[in-house]
Design a protein around this motif. Structure first.
Motif, PDB file in Angstrom:
ATOM      1  N   PRO A  76     -14.245  11.656  12.490  1.00 60.52           N
ATOM      2  CA  PRO A  76     -14.868  12.569  11.621  1.00 60.52           C
ATOM      3  C   PRO A  76     -13.980  13.598  10.941  1.00 60.52           C
ATOM      4  O   PRO A  76     -14.320  13.907   9.837  1.00 60.52           O
ATOM      5  N   LEU A  77     -13.268  14.303  11.738  1.00 59.94           N
ATOM      6  CA  LEU A  77     -12.459  15.336  11.033  1.00 59.94           C
ATOM      7  C   LEU A  77     -11.389  14.686   9.979  1.00 59.94           C
ATOM      8  O   LEU A  77     -11.107  15.192   9.022  1.00 59.94           O
ATOM      9  N   MET A  78     -10.875  13.720  10.375  1.00 57.78           N
ATOM     10  CA  MET A  78      -9.840  12.878   9.566  1.00 57.78           C
ATOM     11  C   MET A  78     -10.629  12.513   8.076  1.00 57.78           C
ATOM     12  O   MET A  78     -10.024  12.493   7.022  1.00 57.78           O
ATOM     13  N   ALA A  79     -11.762  12.270   8.253  1.00 56.48           N
ATOM     14  CA  ALA A  79     -12.655  11.950   7.091  1.00 56.48           C
ATOM     15  C   ALA A  79     -12.596  13.014   6.184  1.00 56.48           C
ATOM     16  O   ALA A  79     -12.450  13.059   5.035  1.00 56.48           O
ATOM     17  N   ALA A  80     -13.018  14.095   6.766  1.00 50.45           N
ATOM     18  CA  ALA A  80     -13.054  15.610   5.826  1.00 50.45           C
ATOM     19  C   ALA A  80     -11.747  15.748   5.316  1.00 50.45           C
ATOM     20  O   ALA A  80     -11.534  16.194   4.204  1.00 50.45           O
ATOM     21  N   TYR A  81     -10.478  15.606   6.117  1.00 49.28           N
ATOM     22  CA  TYR A  81      -9.287  15.815   5.545  1.00 49.28           C
ATOM     23  C   TYR A  81      -8.918  15.108   4.359  1.00 49.28           C
ATOM     24  O   TYR A  81      -8.240  15.609   3.279  1.00 49.28           O
ATOM     25  N   LEU A  82      -9.074  13.664   4.605  1.00 48.16           N
ATOM     26  CA  LEU A  82      -8.927  12.842   3.428  1.00 48.16           C
ATOM     27  C   LEU A  82      -9.525  13.069   2.073  1.00 48.16           C
ATOM     28  O   LEU A  82      -9.085  13.081   1.206  1.00 48.16           O
ATOM     29  N   TYR A 110      -8.943   5.413   3.231  1.00 45.47           N
ATOM     30  CA  TYR A 110      -8.273   6.055   2.142  1.00 45.47           C
ATOM     31  C   TYR A 110      -9.056   5.656   1.097  1.00 45.47           C
ATOM     32  O   TYR A 110      -9.422   6.546   0.008  1.00 45.47           O
ATOM     33  N   LEU A 111      -9.707   4.523   0.641  1.00 43.66           N
ATOM     34  CA  LEU A 111     -10.564   4.231  -0.442  1.00 43.66           C
ATOM     35  C   LEU A 111     -11.761   4.961  -0.198  1.00 43.66           C
ATOM     36  O   LEU A 111     -12.551   5.469  -1.164  1.00 43.66           O
ATOM     37  N   ALA A 112     -12.398   5.088   0.930  1.00 45.64           N
ATOM     38  CA  ALA A 112     -13.670   5.800   1.189  1.00 45.64           C
ATOM     39  C   ALA A 112     -13.775   7.441   0.576  1.00 45.64           C
ATOM     40  O   ALA A 112     -14.409   7.998   0.446  1.00 45.64           O
ATOM     41  N   ASP A 148      -7.384  -3.772  -8.770  1.00 48.06           N
ATOM     42  CA  ASP A 148      -8.476  -2.940  -8.384  1.00 48.06           C
ATOM     43  C   ASP A 148      -8.026  -1.663  -9.130  1.00 48.06           C
ATOM     44  O   ASP A 148      -9.249  -0.788  -9.498  1.00 48.06           O
ATOM     45  N   GLY A 149      -7.022  -1.255  -9.452  1.00 46.70           N
ATOM     46  CA  GLY A 149      -6.799   0.105 -10.335  1.00 46.70           C
ATOM     47  C   GLY A 149      -6.947   1.376  -9.534  1.00 46.70           C
ATOM     48  O   GLY A 149      -7.075   2.351  -9.982  1.00 46.70           O
ATOM     49  N   PHE A 150      -6.877   1.174  -8.115  1.00 44.79           N
ATOM     50  CA  PHE A 150      -7.348   2.423  -7.503  1.00 44.79           C
ATOM     51  C   PHE A 150      -5.830   3.301  -7.215  1.00 44.79           C
ATOM     52  O   PHE A 150      -5.984   4.013  -6.366  1.00 44.79           O
ATOM     53  N   GLY A 151      -4.778   2.750  -7.399  1.00 45.87           N
ATOM     54  CA  GLY A 151      -3.729   3.474  -7.141  1.00 45.87           C
ATOM     55  C   GLY A 151      -2.318   2.849  -7.636  1.00 45.87           C
ATOM     56  O   GLY A 151      -2.270   2.195  -8.599  1.00 45.87           O
ATOM     57  N   VAL A 152      -1.145   3.211  -7.536  1.00 48.62           N
ATOM     58  CA  VAL A 152      -0.003   2.603  -7.712  1.00 48.62           C
ATOM     59  C   VAL A 152       1.024   2.241  -6.804  1.00 48.62           C
ATOM     60  O   VAL A 152       0.942   2.596  -5.558  1.00 48.62           O
ATOM     61  N   ASN A 153       1.862   1.401  -6.922  1.00 51.39           N
ATOM     62  CA  ASN A 153       2.848   0.763  -6.164  1.00 51.39           C
ATOM     63  C   ASN A 153       4.088   1.232  -6.603  1.00 51.39           C
ATOM     64  O   ASN A 153       4.457   1.523  -7.372  1.00 51.39           O
ATOM     65  N   VAL A 154       4.806   1.545  -5.255  1.00 57.02           N
ATOM     66  CA  VAL A 154       6.396   1.829  -5.568  1.00 57.02           C
ATOM     67  C   VAL A 154       7.135   1.113  -4.552  1.00 57.02           C
ATOM     68  O   VAL A 154       6.736   0.780  -3.370  1.00 57.02           O
ATOM     69  N   VAL A 155       8.406   1.266  -4.614  1.00 60.46           N
ATOM     70  CA  VAL A 155       9.143   0.594  -3.863  1.00 60.46           C
ATOM     71  C   VAL A 155       9.554   1.240  -2.342  1.00 60.46           C
ATOM     72  O   VAL A 155       9.686   2.379  -2.382  1.00 60.46           O
ATOM     73  N   ALA A 156       9.436   0.548  -1.592  1.00 61.12           N
ATOM     74  CA  ALA A 156       9.494   1.154  -0.182  1.00 61.12           C
ATOM     75  C   ALA A 156      10.812   1.752   0.115  1.00 61.12           C
ATOM     76  O   ALA A 156      11.801   1.301  -0.444  1.00 61.12           O
ATOM     77  N   GLU A 157      10.959   2.971   0.916  1.00 64.44           N
ATOM     78  CA  GLU A 157      12.279   3.598   1.243  1.00 64.44           C
ATOM     79  C   GLU A 157      12.928   4.099   0.140  1.00 64.44           C
ATOM     80  O   GLU A 157      14.149   4.250   0.248  1.00 64.44           O
ATOM     81  N   SER A 193     -13.446   4.225  -4.683  1.00 59.28           N
ATOM     82  CA  SER A 193     -14.814   4.563  -4.062  1.00 59.28           C
ATOM     83  C   SER A 193     -15.637   3.342  -4.445  1.00 59.28           C
ATOM     84  O   SER A 193     -16.248   2.818  -3.519  1.00 59.28           O
ATOM     85  N   GLN A 194     -15.264   2.567  -5.491  1.00 57.70           N
ATOM     86  CA  GLN A 194     -16.243   1.487  -6.076  1.00 57.70           C
ATOM     87  C   GLN A 194     -15.770   0.394  -4.795  1.00 57.70           C
ATOM     88  O   GLN A 194     -16.670  -0.397  -4.392  1.00 57.70           O
ATOM     89  N   VAL A 195     -14.295   0.104  -4.741  1.00 60.83           N
ATOM     90  CA  VAL A 195     -13.956  -0.924  -3.795  1.00 60.83           C
ATOM     91  C   VAL A 195     -14.106  -0.513  -2.452  1.00 60.83           C
ATOM     92  O   VAL A 195     -14.588  -1.524  -1.737  1.00 60.83           O
ATOM     93  N   ALA A 196     -14.423   0.547  -1.841  1.00 66.71           N
ATOM     94  CA  ALA A 196     -14.938   0.810  -0.782  1.00 66.71           C
ATOM     95  C   ALA A 196     -16.209   0.371  -0.401  1.00 66.71           C
ATOM     96  O   ALA A 196     -16.410  -0.197   0.644  1.00 66.71           O
ATOM     97  N   GLU A 197     -17.208   0.621  -1.273  1.00 67.50           N
ATOM     98  CA  GLU A 197     -18.430   0.317  -1.354  1.00 67.50           C
ATOM     99  C   GLU A 197     -18.671  -1.350  -1.204  1.00 67.50           C
ATOM    100  O   GLU A 197     -19.721  -1.824  -0.308  1.00 67.50           O
ATOM    101  N   THR A 198     -17.952  -1.904  -2.087  1.00 72.33           N
ATOM    102  CA  THR A 198     -18.269  -3.166  -2.350  1.00 72.33           C
ATOM    103  C   THR A 198     -17.460  -4.312  -1.338  1.00 72.33           C
ATOM    104  O   THR A 198     -17.915  -5.327  -1.101  1.00 72.33           O
ATOM    105  N   GLU A 199     -16.385  -3.737  -0.752  1.00 71.96           N
ATOM    106  CA  GLU A 199     -15.493  -4.883   0.000  1.00 71.96           C
ATOM    107  C   GLU A 199     -15.197  -4.162   1.346  1.00 71.96           C
ATOM    108  O   GLU A 199     -14.547  -4.805   2.333  1.00 71.96           O
ATOM    109  N   PHE A 200     -15.415  -2.974   1.752  1.00 73.35           N
ATOM    110  CA  PHE A 200     -14.791  -2.433   3.116  1.00 73.35           C
ATOM    111  C   PHE A 200     -15.853  -1.885   3.728  1.00 73.35           C
ATOM    112  O   PHE A 200     -15.679  -1.545   5.057  1.00 73.35           O
ATOM    113  N   ASP A 201     -17.104  -1.540   3.321  1.00 72.31           N
ATOM    114  CA  ASP A 201     -18.133  -0.989   4.031  1.00 72.31           C
ATOM    115  C   ASP A 201     -18.798  -1.997   5.008  1.00 72.31           C
ATOM    116  O   ASP A 201     -19.354  -2.992   4.591  1.00 72.31           O
TER     117      ASP A 201
END
Length: 413
Positions: free
Chosen positions: A299-305, A330-332, A353-362, A389-397
């Motif tokens: 619950p506290l992690m959710a508040a932090y995020l 993260y999506l929530a 889905d357009g919720f972020g960006v990809n970068v090369v690892a390391e 938020s939309q993806v969280a609701e439709t695919e991760f809930d």
């Protein structure tokens, strides 16, 4: 829409997992507990079979405690001696004991179950489930949430020696994949993995680990006041294990590189693990603006995020993980995500889905550039956050997304 069909068996469904958070325990995975509750709510008789040993606390449970009783499903504890570290020969031995104990338990209940559903790994525990189901002529479904021994090679990859050491894991996985009646993967990649070890087609679905958005939101409501964010600070959030697959060293270096030009930047690391002391020393040496908050209850992690500005899915280049547990949270949070994971599936999803960006690892410079670009673009963060938020609701809930598991089980029953 929720399934309304009546249960198709009078026999019990066995759900087997060696790692689950139960009762008043503070740490652990909840995927299988939720599934047990979900199936029980649809009228099925369910046994949640798990270890006497609590993996996160590294301690034996009081299996007689009333907190494990009077639940909508029955909890069955299988004896396991336990271990002190996640990467430990004693862990391998402990799982082998659990597998033998589970076989003995099943042998005494030859006609009790109508279907067995288990996680893999541990591979030997999953094999005990698969072999019992074969003997009884009932369906066995594997929930594939990691790949052993592939993931183990992240820590120990010595030519020839690793092949010998990991042969047993490879053999058990091959047998499980050959025997299963159906598969649930926590990603498309994982759901498709058994095909490499069998010629016969098999029904499979993808069901992300996900979360319960109502529980996440309740945590935010209850703990938001405890997370104090100074005006003007920009928070990059990481939640999860500090271990071999997860690349926090690059994060620390990127934060240090950005600090002179961006004194308002803070990286918040929520979690613990074997690499914590090393990472704290690195942050101190570089004077990086990184705060190691430590293990944080859900619950506290959710508040932090939700107080953060950007979330970070940070993995090393060769990490075998696909769509990991933390993605749902993260999506929530409704924040843009920076993904360094190399999984083609995760990278494609981030883009599509357009919720972020990809970068090369390391890559310190690329990660720093991605953080800086998001710091400067309020509009982009708002758009990505809304899509998250939309993806969280439709695919991760879970109350919605876990219906695909129920449909698979009903088709097999």
């Amino acid at each position: 829409m929720p399934t309304t069909a009546q249960p198709k068996t009078n026999k019990r469904i066995a759900i087997v997992t060696m790692g689950v958070k139960l009762g008043n325990e503070t740490r652990g995975y909840t995927r299988f507990r939720f599934l047990a509750e979900f199936l029980a709510g649809k009228g099925y008789k369910v046994d949640l079979i798990t270890s006497s040993f609590q993996h996160w606390d590294k301690a034996q449970r009081d299996v007689e405690s009333p907190e494990y009783r009077d639940l909508p499903y029955r909890v069955v504890f299988i004896w396991e001696p336990g271990y002190k570290r996640n990467l430990d020969l004693r862990r391998i031995y402990s799982h082998s004991v659990a597998a033998r104990t589970l076989r003995a338990y099943f042998e005494e209940r030859a006609d009790e179950y109508g279907l067995v559903y288990s996680e893999i790994p541990p591979n030997d525990v999953a094999l005990a489930c698969a072999e019992y189901a074969k003997e009884q002529g009932i369906p066995y479904v594997a929930d594939i949430n990691d790949l052993w021994p592939e993931a183990m090679r992240m820590v120990v990859d010595i030519p020839v020696l690793s092949d010998v050491a990991f042969h047993g894991f490879q053999r058990d996985a091959h047998q499980v994949y050959e025997l299963l009646s159906g598969a649930v993967g926590t990603s498309d990649e994982y759901a498709a993995r058994p095909a490499a070890d069998r010629t016969r087609p098999y029904p499979h679905v993808t069901c992300y680990v996900g979360n319960d958005l109502a529980e996440f939101d309740a945590g935010v409501a209850a703990h938001a006041d405890e997370v104090v964010k100074p005006d003007g600070e920009f928070w990059v959030m990481y939640a999860g294990t500090l271990g071999a697959s997860y690349d926090l060293a690059t994060t620390v270096k990127a934060a240090a590189a950005l600090a002179p030009a961006h004194p308002n930047l803070r990286v918040k690391v929520l979690g613990d693990g074997p690499d914590r002391e090393k990472l704290e020393a690195l942050a101190a040496a570089l004077d990086a603006p990184v705060d190691f908050v430590g293990y944080t209850a859900y619950p506290l992690m959710a508040a932090y995020l939700t107080k953060g500005d950007v979330t970070l899915n940070s993995l090393v280049k060769d990490a075998p993980q696909s769509i990991v547990t933390k993605i749902g949270d993260y999506l929530a949070a409704g924040k843009p995500m920076i993904n360094t994971g190399s999984s083609p599936e995760m990278r494609a999803k981030t883009d599509a889905d357009g919720f972020g960006v990809n970068v090369v690892a390391e890559d310190v410079a690329e990660l720093a550039a991605a953080i800086e670009a998001l710091m400067a673009d309020d509009e982009a963060r708002a758009v990505m956050g809304a899509r998250a938020s939309q993806v969280a609701e439709t695919e991760f809930d879970r109350p919605q997304s876990y219906e695909v598991i129920v449909e698979l089980l009903e088709s097999l029953l």
